[in-house]
Design a protein around this motif. Sequence first.
Motif, PDB file in Angstrom:
ATOM      1  N   TRP A 150     -31.115 -23.841  76.699  1.00  0.00           N
ATOM      2  CA  TRP A 150     -30.813 -24.857  75.888  1.00  0.00           C
ATOM      3  C   TRP A 150     -30.504 -25.873  77.130  1.00  0.00           C
ATOM      4  CZ3 TRP A 150     -29.312 -21.307  71.364  1.00  0.00           C
ATOM      5  CH2 TRP A 150     -30.132 -21.382  70.698  1.00  0.00           C
ATOM      6  N   SER A 151     -31.190 -26.969  76.260  1.00  0.00           N
ATOM      7  CA  SER A 151     -30.042 -28.622  76.028  1.00  0.00           C
ATOM      8  C   SER A 151     -29.197 -28.985  75.473  1.00  0.00           C
ATOM      9  CB  SER A 151     -31.311 -29.677  76.360  1.00  0.00           C
ATOM     10  OG  SER A 151     -31.838 -30.237  75.270  1.00  0.00           O
ATOM     11  N   VAL A 152     -28.207 -29.097  75.613  1.00  0.00           N
ATOM     12  CA  VAL A 152     -26.995 -29.613  74.935  1.00  0.00           C
ATOM     13  C   VAL A 152     -27.739 -30.089  73.294  1.00  0.00           C
ATOM     14  CG1 VAL A 152     -25.617 -31.133  74.082  1.00  0.00           C
ATOM     15  CG2 VAL A 152     -25.629 -30.615  76.516  1.00  0.00           C
ATOM     16  N   ALA A 158     -31.056 -26.035  67.185  1.00  0.00           N
ATOM     17  CA  ALA A 158     -31.533 -24.466  67.004  1.00  0.00           C
ATOM     18  C   ALA A 158     -29.767 -23.538  66.347  1.00  0.00           C
ATOM     19  CB  ALA A 158     -31.626 -23.607  68.391  1.00  0.00           C
ATOM     20  N   LEU A 159     -29.088 -24.226  67.121  1.00  0.00           N
ATOM     21  CA  LEU A 159     -27.665 -23.347  65.992  1.00  0.00           C
ATOM     22  C   LEU A 159     -27.734 -23.992  64.459  1.00  0.00           C
ATOM     23  CD1 LEU A 159     -25.343 -23.620  69.757  1.00  0.00           C
ATOM     24  CD2 LEU A 159     -26.124 -21.094  68.072  1.00  0.00           C
ATOM     25  N   GLU A 171     -24.156 -16.910  73.300  1.00  0.00           N
ATOM     26  CA  GLU A 171     -23.741 -16.595  74.116  1.00  0.00           C
ATOM     27  C   GLU A 171     -24.985 -17.607  75.105  1.00  0.00           C
ATOM     28  OE1 GLU A 171     -24.777 -13.059  77.232  1.00  0.00           O
ATOM     29  OE2 GLU A 171     -23.823 -12.392  74.972  1.00  0.00           O
ATOM     30  N   GLN A 172     -23.572 -18.696  76.594  1.00  0.00           N
ATOM     31  CA  GLN A 172     -24.507 -18.931  77.599  1.00  0.00           C
ATOM     32  C   GLN A 172     -25.279 -19.646  76.658  1.00  0.00           C
ATOM     33  OE1 GLN A 172     -22.592 -18.926  80.614  1.00  0.00           O
ATOM     34  NE2 GLN A 172     -24.146 -20.833  80.890  1.00  0.00           N
ATOM     35  N   PRO A 173     -25.794 -21.175  75.941  1.00  0.00           N
ATOM     36  CA  PRO A 173     -26.640 -21.532  75.035  1.00  0.00           C
ATOM     37  C   PRO A 173     -27.143 -22.439  76.286  1.00  0.00           C
ATOM     38  CG  PRO A 173     -24.003 -22.709  74.295  1.00  0.00           C
ATOM     39  CD  PRO A 173     -24.056 -21.191  74.941  1.00  0.00           C
ATOM     40  N   CYS A 174     -26.251 -23.492  77.795  1.00  0.00           N
ATOM     41  CA  CYS A 174     -26.892 -24.168  78.323  1.00  0.00           C
ATOM     42  C   CYS A 174     -26.095 -23.706  79.318  1.00  0.00           C
ATOM     43  CB  CYS A 174     -25.742 -25.034  77.788  1.00  0.00           C
ATOM     44  SG  CYS A 174     -26.041 -26.046  76.219  1.00  0.00           S
ATOM     45  N   ALA A 175     -26.731 -23.961  80.560  1.00  0.00           N
ATOM     46  CA  ALA A 175     -26.269 -23.484  82.164  1.00  0.00           C
ATOM     47  C   ALA A 175     -24.902 -24.187  82.579  1.00  0.00           C
ATOM     48  CB  ALA A 175     -27.695 -24.154  82.477  1.00  0.00           C
TER      49      ALA A 175
END
Length: 342
Positions: A150-152, A158-159, A171-175
Amino acid sequence: MDSVPSPDLPDLATLLDAAHVVRIPMRTRFRGLTAREAVVFEGPCGWGEFGAFGEYGDAEASRWLAAGIEAAWWGHPEPVRDSVPVNATVPAVEAARVPEIVARFGGATTAKVKVAERGQRLADDVDRVAAVRDVLGPSGRVRVDANGGWSVDEALEALAALAPYGVEYVEQPCATVEDLARVRVGLARRGIDIPVAADESIRRAEDPERVRDLDAADVMVVKVAPLGGVRAAIEVIDRVGLPAAVSSAIDTSVGIEAGVALAAALPELPFACGLGTVALLAGDVVPTPSVPQDGALPVRGVASLDVDPDLLDRHRAPADRETWWLDRLGRCHALLADGRYP
């Protein structure tokens, strides 16, 4: 990333003589894979596994080899518990398949759900998480894993949609580490109480301590193989200082036992472990696979694994893949011998 010294690295000929390259089909497509390939080998202390994903370069893959050699030649630290709690792992499947998949994980009361799958919509993620919540009931724990997809802004949207289902952590939503920090701030400003966990930002980072320094995560996800072994993983946990969740990388039972050894050695184990992924495989190298019973795995140790020669033969990789893996093993061994792995 610093490495743990390897004073007794076996020579390449010894390692190659002990190596078996296997290809095991998967029950469900996961992480783009329909089969899992790895090298397993037996040393004086038991069995080790080398299964770095194919897209990883030799420098990164050499850490996975170091973890396998640690298990087979040096052994693991003494455990402080005799079993570890395990979560179910739910791939990016349609919601209707969720009960079937969760049932494979032997009474697990926590589930990690894959989200942000390329080609899917947020509605698919919501339906899948809702189905997991229905299966586990109100007392079960549900965590989601975006693998940096995801992007921020996408993560926050989504959250917000997933929060009503009671998410243990994301867990690890963005890179990037910077974006993880932005997500944490954004969630706090919106009053959304979902902790952020760093996975790739720990195991694939030159400096995992940046996660702590930038206040980018509440939890660190730790995997033995990508960090170079159990002792190296403990060292990273100590350096970063965040609560740790132990996970795996779709390993055979040989690789899973290394993850179990880490979870068993930690003084504190606040989260169910992502070590039940043998349930995603349609085969294994042992007749008694490391699948959870009553939501937990026993601490067996790599020395006690009953790797079966017939199963090694049944799952032997095709000749071209066997050559590919053994060549790769040789290159990674050279890096370890030179002390040059990260």
